[in-house]
Design an enzyme around this catalytic site. Structure first.
Site, short mmCIF file in Angstrom:
data_model
loop_
_atom_site.label_atom_id
_atom_site.label_comp_id
_atom_site.label_asym_id
_atom_site.label_seq_id
_atom_site.Cartn_x
_atom_site.Cartn_y
_atom_site.Cartn_z
N HIS A 1 0.77 -8.26 -1.34
CA HIS A 1 0.35 -7.00 -0.71
C HIS A 1 -0.86 -7.33 0.16
O HIS A 1 -1.85 -7.87 -0.32
CB HIS A 1 0.00 -5.95 -1.76
CG HIS A 1 -0.38 -4.64 -1.12
ND1 HIS A 1 0.54 -3.68 -0.79
CD2 HIS A 1 -1.59 -4.18 -0.70
CE1 HIS A 1 -0.07 -2.67 -0.20
NE2 HIS A 1 -1.36 -2.95 -0.14
N CYS A 2 -0.76 -6.98 1.45
CA CYS A 2 -1.84 -7.35 2.37
C CYS A 2 -2.65 -6.11 2.76
O CYS A 2 -2.11 -5.22 3.44
CB CYS A 2 -1.25 -8.02 3.61
SG CYS A 2 -2.52 -8.42 4.82
N PRO A 3 -3.93 -6.03 2.37
CA PRO A 3 -4.73 -4.86 2.73
C PRO A 3 -4.95 -4.74 4.24
O PRO A 3 -5.15 -3.64 4.75
CB PRO A 3 -6.06 -5.10 2.00
CG PRO A 3 -6.07 -6.53 1.63
CD PRO A 3 -4.65 -6.99 1.53
#
Ligand code: ZN
Ligand code: ZN
Length: 312
Positions: A152-154
């Site tokens: 998951h990439c912020p």
């Protein structure tokens, strides 16, 4: 009240995306406004060439960035469940490896691998209440299961998964190239800005300081992107996701993870597509697969089959 706070959390999730857009704008300012437009009066050709390259890079960065954010990384279809053929003769789930006969040669070839729980049952997500295909993981931020979840990439407020992995990696590549372009072509502009800060006063110093800040921000961002570009390229060539890179420390999981390694050429094509012309374009036209099943390397599969035959 609860709905409002939920919306607020979702809106705040886009803050890092706005930060990325601000850094892109900084780079654009240094190259276009501070470097190449002033250059047009003295060197027409270099100025136009510089402006063209800048627009091309920014266009690719923005398209891939927006696709990474808004392209669905892939969820498990409602109707999906493990194939009944994976059950053994007594009707319970077993560690079976599927083999099919290829049409051309008649050779047996493995097309599916299955990840099972240690007790032999199919993987099940208790949050989504659905079965999980191979390489699928539940993301707590997205609150759903993601096909071939990488991480998951912020920075994109989204998961990197089966359907947007190519766009994410292309964004990293183009953003790095963009930063490199700013750092190299902006050196003269930086020197001039530093000179102005040391010698002049007033309004000119403010805009020179802005150029220096933008240049430094973009260069630091570029160094971080270089690390990510190398890291993700190595993972793609190995046929692994970021999650699987961590899983490989577990000996039992390592055996399964290694099955997805088809050799660096095929691994690359699985992410970037079979047609070289589309590799660096923000399209998925020549990528095959559905994110639910994955090819595995034959030798590893043979070992599995032999072990199954022996009743292991
Ligand atoms: Zn889930
Ligand atoms: Zn996620």
């Amino acid at each position: 009240m609860f709905q409002l706070s939920k919306r607020l959390v979702r809106a705040l999730g886009f803050f890092p995306c706005i930060l990325v857009l601000a850094i892109i704008a900084c780079g654009y300012y240094v190259t276009t406004v501070a470097t190449f437009i002033p250059l047009l009066s003295s060197s027409h050709f270099v100025g136009i060439l510089g402006l063209l390259v800048t627009q091309l890079l920014v266009l690719n960065i923005l398209i891939n960035f927006l696709l990474s954010i808004f392209c669905d990384p892939g969820g498990v279809p409602n109707s999906w469940k493990p194939s009944e053929s994976m059950k053994n003769i007594r009707g319970s789930w077993s560690r079976t490896v599927q083999w099919v006969q290829t049409e051309e040669t008649g050779d047996m070839q493995s097309v599916l691998t299955w990840e099972f729980k240690r007790n032999g049952a199919p993987r099940f997500c208790r949050y989504c209440a659905t079965y999980k295909p191979d390489r699928t993981h539940h993301c707590r931020s997205c609150k759903r299961c993601i096909l071939k979840m990488d991480h998951h990439c912020p920075w994109i407020n989204n998961c990197v998964g089966f359907y947007n992995q190519k766009f994410f990696i292309l964004f990293v590549y183009y953003a790095f190239l963009g930063c490199l372009f700013v750092s190299v072509t902006g050196v003269v502009t930086l020197k001039r800005a530093l000179f102005i800060i040391g010698e002049e006063e007033g309004k000119q110093v403010v805009s020179a300081a802005f150029v220096v800040i933008c240049y430094c921000l973009v260069t630091i961002f570029g160094l971080a992107l270089l690390f990510f570009a190398v890291f993700h390229t190595l993972l793609v060539l190995k046929g692994r996701t970021t999650i699987e890179m961590h899983e490989i420390r577990d000996l039992a999981r390592a055996r399964i993870v290694r099955k997805y390694d088809l050799g660096w050429k095929r691994n690359w094509k699985k992410v970037f597509g079979n047609n070289v012309l589309y590799w660096f374009l923000p399209v998925r036209w020549s990528i095959d697969g559905d994110g639910l099943t994955f090819e595995s390397n034959v030798e590893e599969q043979r070992i599995s089959l032999m072990e199954d035959d022996d009743g292991v």
